[in-house]
Write a protein that holds these residues in place. Structure first.
Motif: not given
Lengths: 472, 258
Positions: A362, A381, A384-385, A388, A393, A397, A401-402, A404, B60-67
């Protein structure tokens, strides 16, 4: 073309260690990256032209149906026949039918990425038609039986020496080493094919709605031979290539060569309109245009529509640190680099190219250099959404993410975790303050050390400082 | 500046209240960069507050798709910082997240979008703030040697941070800036990219390290922790134990010995 994009990571690994490829990729950075910067700097109103170019492409997409119908009407009026192909297979079937109808034994091709997308050569060969690629790069690849690794410079991954070896083996002539000699030898080989081909197949950089013309930009002149010498000309391209007027094309032509090859204009810009008329001596008697959808309409009206503005200059890959590291073959399909990381999942299936939207830092160098202002990282991006949301994914991962997100919403828990983490990592760093091996972080520590934390978190130290101040 | 005006008997005192967004990496790994940023903002005459409940900007979430997670964290940032006149982060990446991506994140939340936009307009990367808003004249730090500056991607391409760090470095007594080749090219970090595509990431970092080595300087200075960890990690693994990797706040504040 077969989609091998699921193996991006594995393929990329080998590419990093390929000394010849790495040397070839360095040259690309020099010529194309520097060339673009110089050509752009020559324009005093560059940003205005770029803005206009993006607006033209966007307008074409917003009214795609109207412009395509206008193109068909105007092309037909000049004797061309327009065919619509919803899928790659349909496009191949249409061209094979035309080959059968006109008794074609040999087809000479100029460069066309859409034909690569469809696997047209294989389809024609299966139908008994000999296919000869006439773009020098594509010709070399056809001899080597390799796919292109770049959309503008398809053979960029090969060195001159490799081409010398290949020509010596395939042409059975004494080995040539100079570029001029090698090119002359290829021209001598190709000349009889131009003259004996029954069908010329080209792509189209743009199709012009107001005149019903197809347009190609080339540097070798082969495109002009392919579109004029054989008795049948077939142009195959994507439906999104339509542009309203010739005036619009002239704006886009100020952008395309500058961004593609660092040229102000290519050696040839060929506009093909209709068939040979009664009073003309040259040109094909039959002109067919195959307009391919193959996934494009799925992008219309979606948040990924800006991707269809693409004019295929290749600037995004030329400037991409990832492409510059691994080359085009790692991406596993026709379109490499940032534009390919969006088009491949969209055309070949999100589930068939899971790595690609993630294979970007990016850094946005691609977005900055795109002549039609496609926000490439933003579009990656969005993919990627989708990955997800569709649970494409890896679970680890998603869970990470969840977790975090969950912890970061709970400041007390977060502060405690950070406190423990900082101490643990500081301890792991030892006296040298470097962690050589992170459990679960091999991706990092296989090639790098991880600098260890200081030991206490900012919030601890800040709170302690405040306490000291209030004591005083 | 948009000051927050306090009526104090007959005189008017203007105090600009800065919310320091520490960033998760500074908090965890290099806290003294946070203190260096504090020192610089105070040197520019600002009042600095550090909201204690802050955690992560949501990148981290935004760029990995976890909006969804990203939006929840963006809401948290909005609530904690919107009473500040400005938000300043010692990171182009986190400031860029707030400034250029929050409007997208809140695009389908009409009730909060306007609030988010107001926050974006007041969010700055540290050097950008010090030069363009704080108008910092003199810097506290000194440095004896040659440095090169690595432009981090988000700072450069999202926020236009290019001349700001250089003009501040020019104010540091004893420091000589020597530009390296390809200063604007990515170091290969890219957040999760560095872990997922470790080999490619390392390869890109190597190119950066080659350019740093060719510049032959005492230190590479930069404005983002991600690039810092990546470049330092690769330099050390290559066996370069000498070239310092410093955050610009450390250098400007005179805190570069760590």
């Amino acid at each position: 073309m077969q989609v091998a994009s699921m193996h991006f990571k594995a393929r990329a690994g080998g590419k990093l260690a390929d000394v010849k490829l790495q040397a070839a990729l360095k040259k690309l950075q020099g010529n194309f990256v520097r060339g673009r910067a110089e050509r752009v700097a020559e324009l005093d109103n560059f940003e205005a032209i770029r803005e206009a170019g993006a607006a033209i492409r966007e307008r074409a997409l917003v009214h795609l149906d109207l412009y395509l119908e206008a193109f068909e009407r105007n092309a037909t009026a000049r004797g061309a026949v327009v065919h619509w192909a919803e899928t790659a297979a349909e496009a191949n079937r249409l061209v094979c039918e035309l080959a059968a109808r006109y008794g074609v034994r040999k087809a000479a091709k100029s460069k066309s990425m859409v034909s690569e997308e469809c696997g047209l050569n294989e389809a024609l060969e299966a139908a008994g038609v000999e296919v000869v690629e006439t773009d020098l790069g594509e010709y070399i690849l056809q001899l080597a039986q390799e796919p292109p690794s770049h959309i503008v410079a398809p053979v960029v991954h090969k060195s001159k020496d490799e081409v010398s070896d290949l020509f010596e083996e395939k042409h059975r002539q004494p080995r040539k080493t100079g570029i001029a000699e090698l090119t002359r030898e290829a021209r001598e080989m190709l000349r009889p094919h131009f003259l004996s081909a029954d069908m010329g197949i080209s792509g189209a950089n743009f199709i012009v709605a107001e005149t019903g013309s197809t347009l190609i930009v080339t540097n070798e002149g082969n495109g002009r031979m392919v579109t004029t010498l054989p008795r049948v000309h077939v142009a195959i391209t994507g439906i999104e290539k339509v542009v309203p007027t010739l005036e619009d094309v002239s704006t886009l032509l100020r952008l395309l060569p500058r961004h593609g090859t660092g040229q102000t204009i290519t050696n040839y810009v060929s506009i093909t309109t209709g068939v040979r008329s009664e009073d003309e001596l040259e040109g094909p008697g039959h002109f067919h245009v195959i307009l391919v959808d193959a996934g494009r309409t799925r992008l219309i009206g979606s948040d990924l529509q800006p991707m269809l503005r693409c004019i295929r200059c290749g600037a995004c890959m030329n400037h991409c640190p990832v492409y510059q590291s691994v080359g085009g073959h790692a991406y596993g399909w026709v379109y490499p680099g940032p534009m390919g990381s969006i088009l491949t999942p969209m055309y070949a299936g999100l589930e068939n190219a899971l790595d690609l939207p993630n294979a970007s830092t990016f850094c946005n160098q691609c977005g900055v250099v795109c002549p039609v202002k496609i926000p490439l990282p933003d579009l990656m991006r969005k993919l990627r959404e989708r990955q997800f949301e569709q649970r494409l994914k890896p679970w680890s991962e998603r869970l990470g993410l969840r977790m975090w997100g969950w912890i970061a919403q709970r400041p007390a828990l977060y502060a405690m975790s950070a406190r423990i983490g900082a101490r643990l990592l500081a301890w792991m760093g030892g006296a040298g303050k470097l962690i050589h091996n992170l459990p679960f972080g091999g991706g990092w520590t296989n090639g790098r050390d991880f600098p260890a934390p200081q030991g206490k978190t900012f919030r601890e130290l800040y709170a302690a400082g405040k306490a000291v101040m209030s004591d005083e | 500046m948009v000051p927050h005006i306090i009526h104090h008997s007959s005189i008017i005192v203007q105090i600009v209240r800065i919310g320091l967004f520490v960033t998760c990496l500074v908090d965890l790994i290099r806290p003294h960069i946070g203190f260096a940023a504090l020192k610089l903002l105070e040197a520019a005459g600002c009042e600095v507050v550090v909201p204690q409940r802050q955690t992560c900007c949501g990148q981290p979430g935004y760029n990995s798709g976890d909006r969804k997670s990203a939006l929840a964290l963006a809401r948290k940032v909005l609530a904690e910082f919107e009473t500040c006149d400005y938000v300043v982060a010692p990171s182009g990446s986190c400031a860029g997240m707030i400034r250029t991506h929050y409007p997208d994140l809140f695009s389908d939340q009409p009730a909060e979008l306007e609030r988010a936009k107001r926050l974006c307009d007041r969010t700055y990367e540290l050097t950008d703030f010090l030069v363009n808003v704080g108008k910092l004249e003199r810097v506290p730090g000194t440095f004896n040697g040659e440095v090169t500056y690595h432009d981090s991607c988000s700072g450069l391409r999202e926020l236009g941070v290019k001349s700001q760090p250089r003009s501040l470095l020019a104010k540091v007594p004893g420091l000589k800036l020597k530009e390296m080749d390809e200063a604007e090219i990515c170091c290969g970090f890219g957040g999760a990219f560095a872990l997922k595509f470790g080999e490619i990431s390392t390869h890109i970092a190597d190119r950066k390290c080659d350019n740093i080595a060719a510049a032959g300087v005492d230190a590479v200075v930069l404005g983002d922790l991600g690039c810092m960890l990546n470049i330092e990690g690769r330099l050390r693994r290559r066996g370069d134990m000498k070239t310092k990797v410093l955050h610009i706040a450390e250098v400007l504040a005179g805190d570069s010995e760590g």
